[in-house]
Design an enzyme around this catalytic site. Sequence first.
Site, mmCIF file in Angstrom:
data_model
loop_
_atom_site.group_PDB
_atom_site.id
_atom_site.type_symbol
_atom_site.label_atom_id
_atom_site.label_comp_id
_atom_site.label_asym_id
_atom_site.label_seq_id
_atom_site.Cartn_x
_atom_site.Cartn_y
_atom_site.Cartn_z
ATOM 1 N N THR A 24 7.219 10.427 -0.465
ATOM 2 C CA THR A 24 8.568 10.261 -1.035
ATOM 3 C C THR A 24 9.490 11.360 -0.512
ATOM 4 O O THR A 24 10.673 11.112 -0.295
ATOM 5 C CB THR A 24 8.528 10.281 -2.578
ATOM 6 O OG1 THR A 24 7.685 11.338 -2.996
ATOM 7 C CG2 THR A 24 8.004 8.975 -3.138
ATOM 8 N N ILE A 99 1.231 3.331 4.133
ATOM 9 C CA ILE A 99 1.281 2.476 5.315
ATOM 10 C C ILE A 99 2.334 2.981 6.298
ATOM 11 O O ILE A 99 2.721 2.265 7.218
ATOM 12 C CB ILE A 99 1.595 1.016 4.906
ATOM 13 C CG1 ILE A 99 2.899 0.955 4.100
ATOM 14 C CG2 ILE A 99 0.444 0.437 4.083
ATOM 15 C CD1 ILE A 99 3.345 -0.463 3.778
ATOM 16 N N HIS A 115 -4.899 1.000 3.340
ATOM 17 C CA HIS A 115 -4.059 -0.169 3.060
ATOM 18 C C HIS A 115 -3.311 -0.644 4.311
ATOM 19 O O HIS A 115 -2.303 -1.337 4.208
ATOM 20 C CB HIS A 115 -3.088 0.118 1.905
ATOM 21 C CG HIS A 115 -3.793 0.248 0.583
ATOM 22 N ND1 HIS A 115 -3.266 0.940 -0.489
ATOM 23 C CD2 HIS A 115 -5.013 -0.210 0.159
ATOM 24 C CE1 HIS A 115 -4.126 0.888 -1.507
ATOM 25 N NE2 HIS A 115 -5.189 0.209 -1.134
ATOM 26 N N CYS A 150 -0.705 -17.631 20.338
ATOM 27 C CA CYS A 150 -1.873 -18.469 20.024
ATOM 28 C C CYS A 150 -1.586 -19.439 18.888
ATOM 29 O O CYS A 150 -2.426 -20.280 18.562
ATOM 30 C CB CYS A 150 -3.075 -17.599 19.665
ATOM 31 S SG CYS A 150 -3.093 -17.025 17.948
ATOM 32 N N SER A 188 -1.007 10.801 -5.589
ATOM 33 C CA SER A 188 -1.439 9.449 -5.957
ATOM 34 C C SER A 188 -1.596 9.381 -7.471
ATOM 35 O O SER A 188 -2.089 10.329 -8.090
ATOM 36 C CB SER A 188 -2.770 9.103 -5.291
ATOM 37 O OG SER A 188 -3.266 7.870 -5.788
ATOM 38 N N ASN A 213 -0.280 16.148 -8.242
ATOM 39 C CA ASN A 213 0.634 15.021 -8.376
ATOM 40 C C ASN A 213 1.744 15.388 -9.354
ATOM 41 O O ASN A 213 1.527 16.168 -10.274
ATOM 42 C CB ASN A 213 -0.101 13.772 -8.889
ATOM 43 C CG ASN A 213 0.744 12.518 -8.752
ATOM 44 O OD1 ASN A 213 1.209 12.213 -7.655
ATOM 45 N ND2 ASN A 213 0.956 11.810 -9.839
#
Length: 248
Positions: A24, A99, A115, A150, A188, A213
Site C-alpha cells: 500500500t 500480484i 496468487h 490458439c 498481511s 501489520n
Amino acid sequence: MEKLTACLREAERILVFTGAGISTGSGIPDFRGPQGIWKTQQPVDYRDFMTSPAARVRYWRQKLDGWQSFRDARPNAAHAAVADLERAGKVELVVTQNIDGLHRAAGTSRLVEIHGTNGAVECQRCGERSAPEPHFEAFGATGEAPACACGGWLKPATISFGQSLRQEDLARASEAAARCDLVLALGSTLSVYPAAELPLAAARRGVPYFIINRGPTEHDDLPLVTGRLEGDVVDLLPRAVAAVCSAP
Ligand SMILES: [Zn+2]
C-alpha cells in the site's frame, strides 16, 4: 523490536510471508481493505470467466481500472529490506500474496508469488505467457476480451477467485515452511487460506513467528506467535533489518 532483531541476527533460513500491507506504501490498492475494490465490485469467478463472454469483459474492465496503479508502482523500503535479508544470505523463501511484482523489482529472487502476477498475461488453454501492455491497450480500444492465437482465453497470470493455487508454488512454499528457522508475516491480515496456513505450519514446528501489520490479524491471539509489532511494515521492517544487516 529487540526480540525481533535478536531473532533476525541468528536466523539463516527465514520464511518471509507478505500481504497487501507491504505494497500500500507503493500506491497499490488493498483489494480487501476498508477502501478495497472488492467492497464496491463483485470479483469475477474463474468458472464464469471461462464460460461467459460478458464475465470476461467485466473481468478485463476491472483489471484495466487497476492497471495504471500497478504499472506505475515502485518498490518501497520494506521490499528493499526483504531483498537486503536475502543478500545477507538469510532468506529461505519469500512467499507473497501480492500480484504486483514489487518483490522481484526490489531484487528478491527466492520468491513464490502464491496468487500469481499481474506482470504477465497467460493463455488459459496453451499456457503461453506474454507482456500485458498490448492486451490492455487492445482491450481499451475494442472492449473485447483478448484471445490467444490458439483460440484460448487470455487472462493476467493471477489466481482468480475459484481458481486453484499452482501446485509447484504450493510445494516450494510448504518445503520452505518445513525448513525455515524463522518466519515473518508482513503486512498481511492472515485471513486468506490456504496461503495463511504457511506461517502457521512453520510456527507449529517451534520456529519463532513474528507478525508486523497495521491493524488486527487472524493470528494475533495464537500462542504460537512469538512477537507482534503493530504499525506500518514500511516503517518498522527497515529499522529491524538495518540493525542486523549493516552496510558492507
Ligand atoms: Zn494459447
